[in-house]
Design a protein around this motif. Structure first.
Motif, PDB file in Angstrom:
ATOM      1  N   TYR A 189      34.425  -4.682 -28.475  1.00  0.00           N
ATOM      2  CA  TYR A 189      34.810  -4.374 -29.858  1.00  0.00           C
ATOM      3  C   TYR A 189      35.879  -3.272 -29.890  1.00  0.00           C
ATOM      4  N   ARG A 245      28.050 -11.947 -30.926  1.00  0.00           N
ATOM      5  CA  ARG A 245      27.718 -11.746 -29.502  1.00  0.00           C
ATOM      6  C   ARG A 245      26.369 -11.030 -29.374  1.00  0.00           C
ATOM      7  N   PHE A 246      26.136 -10.061 -30.245  1.00  0.00           N
ATOM      8  CA  PHE A 246      24.878  -9.307 -30.195  1.00  0.00           C
ATOM      9  C   PHE A 246      23.673 -10.227 -30.398  1.00  0.00           C
ATOM     10  N   ASN A 284      19.670   0.400 -34.612  1.00  0.00           N
ATOM     11  CA  ASN A 284      19.359  -0.534 -33.526  1.00  0.00           C
ATOM     12  C   ASN A 284      17.869  -0.870 -33.530  1.00  0.00           C
ATOM     13  N   ALA A 306      31.564  -9.272 -32.856  1.00  0.00           N
ATOM     14  CA  ALA A 306      30.660  -8.444 -32.047  1.00  0.00           C
ATOM     15  C   ALA A 306      29.206  -8.714 -32.432  1.00  0.00           C
ATOM     16  N   LEU A 307      28.939  -8.864 -33.731  1.00  0.00           N
ATOM     17  CA  LEU A 307      27.562  -9.152 -34.161  1.00  0.00           C
ATOM     18  C   LEU A 307      27.104 -10.519 -33.656  1.00  0.00           C
ATOM     19  N   LYS A 321      29.695   0.985 -39.783  1.00  0.00           N
ATOM     20  CA  LYS A 321      29.157  -0.279 -39.258  1.00  0.00           C
ATOM     21  C   LYS A 321      28.635  -0.092 -37.835  1.00  0.00           C
ATOM     22  N   PRO A 322      27.328  -0.303 -37.635  1.00  0.00           N
ATOM     23  CA  PRO A 322      26.720  -0.041 -36.326  1.00  0.00           C
ATOM     24  C   PRO A 322      26.806  -1.235 -35.365  1.00  0.00           C
ATOM     25  N   LEU A 323      26.866  -0.926 -34.099  1.00  0.00           N
ATOM     26  CA  LEU A 323      26.848  -1.933 -33.031  1.00  0.00           C
ATOM     27  C   LEU A 323      26.021  -1.406 -31.862  1.00  0.00           C
ATOM     28  N   ALA A 324      25.300  -2.329 -31.200  1.00  0.00           N
ATOM     29  CA  ALA A 324      24.565  -1.955 -29.992  1.00  0.00           C
ATOM     30  C   ALA A 324      25.008  -2.843 -28.840  1.00  0.00           C
ATOM     31  N   SER A 366      36.670  -8.887 -36.059  1.00  0.00           N
ATOM     32  CA  SER A 366      36.160  -8.374 -34.781  1.00  0.00           C
ATOM     33  C   SER A 366      34.743  -7.796 -34.883  1.00  0.00           C
ATOM     34  N   TYR A 367      34.393  -7.224 -36.034  1.00  0.00           N
ATOM     35  CA  TYR A 367      33.015  -6.723 -36.168  1.00  0.00           C
ATOM     36  C   TYR A 367      32.018  -7.883 -36.253  1.00  0.00           C
TER      37      TYR A 367
END
Lengths: 225, 225
Positions: free
Chosen positions: B76, A98-99, B51, A95-96, B65-68, A91-92
């Motif tokens: 997520y 998609r980012f 970011n 998400a990346l 683990k970062p997400l924007a 899932s991470y």
């Protein structure tokens, strides 16, 4: 492979990178479909009915149910036909993916397009700089991987068909250097690998008429200046 | 509920609808997290590190683990904590939820913001018209449903927190009628239902300081005219 009961239709235009994303996804899944070429100067009733919000292609219709927005369609295709996964299972990582696909749409498509289709030199320079800045992020992201998805094509690769096929085409029209092997060696190498992938090769439009079409549009900008 | 081993951090600013989306999703899932208020005039090292592409909030950090990107973060969160689902389980309904959330970002946020934060009357009128046109699509989409997601809050509701809380606030500042019960009765009714939902109510910023902040920004436009 789609069963005989599946009805899949794609409304598109040949020169659209967004339509091409859907074509690549369908080819990757081995889904057969009816393709309807739209005339954007005279949009069909079907297009206006199925995408009243944007009135744009691609529109994807699965058993009578319409969907718009290329990346949303590609995710839907991936969720519906499970072979040859397009999104990562983690899932991470998903998400990346998609980012980065959104970065392509938000930071690269608009800026690179505006750097070509303008008669204003300052506007051009600003957008070239923005395109370079955004491509640099992709350059650092692809590093020495074969594809953004790793060994196999994935969502970011499919989203980036615009970078691999359309940017080289429109930069030539305007005599710009947006994506070159000197500036972005990893990304350039990826772009060659990508456009020569058998699935992608069969899904890309023929270069010459698309080049001629956008050259015509480019020159009309200066004619009317 | 997050286990003790989960480390969840949200970098945000209090007045951001995009940060608020993430707060609602976390509250809905019952996930405990550290909230770090950023100063956008002097962004933290952490924000710039996590970011680098957008240098914006929200940034969500799960076990390092970062997400924007707010909608990507919400998806997520939904995939990571399975209770109280935010996206529909049916893949076509899921695609539609993504579609309408994107309509809010692409057609409503920008136009409504520009209709308020401008000193140019023509620009204002154009953006008010675009906002109305886009809100009309939401009006037809919500119809007489309680929430966009049906009986429970879903992705589109969370995305539309901007419509329910921020539009009423900024339209008051500029003396505009963007979302009113006369123009959009169903959407207005939804907005009241939504902001009074216990999960949402606890996640919204206090109205007065946010109002004062944006009023200050609005008035500074005219002061420097």
């Amino acid at each position: 492979m789609a069963s005989n009961q599946e009805e899949v239709t794609l409304l598109g235009v040949i020169g659209s990178p967004f339509v091409c994303r859907v074509k690549i996804a369908l080819k990757l899944k081995g889904v057969e479909y009816n393709y309807v070429e739209e005339n954007l100067a005279n949009k069909s009733e079907l297009l206006l009915k199925y995408n009243p919000v944007h009135k744009k292609v691609p529109v994807f219709v699965h058993n009578g149910k319409p969907l718009a927005e290329s990346l949303i369609i590609v995710e839907y295709i991936d969720e519906t036909w499970k072979n040859n996964p397009i999104l990562p299972s983690d899932s991470y990582q998903r998400a990346l993916a998609r980012f980065w696909s959104k970065v392509i749409d938000d930071k690269i498509v608009g800026a690179s397009w505006k750097s070509v289709f303008t008669v204003d030199e300052k506007e051009r320079e600003k957008n070239v700089a923005e395109t370079h800045e955004a491509l640099e992020f992709l350059e650092n992201e692809i590093k020495d991987k074969k594809f953004f998805g790793g060994e196999e094509l994935g969502l970011v690769d499919i989203a980036a068909v615009y970078v691999a096929f359309w940017i080289p085409l429109v930069q030539e029209i305007a005599g710009l250097e947006l994506l070159t092997s000197e500036k972005f060696p990893n990304l350039y190498k990826w772009s060659q690998e990508f456009v020569n992938h058998p699935i992608v090769k069969e899904s890309l439009p023929p270069r010459d008429p698309v080049f001629a079409f956008f050259k015509g549009r480019y020159e009309s900008l200066f004619a009317s200046k």
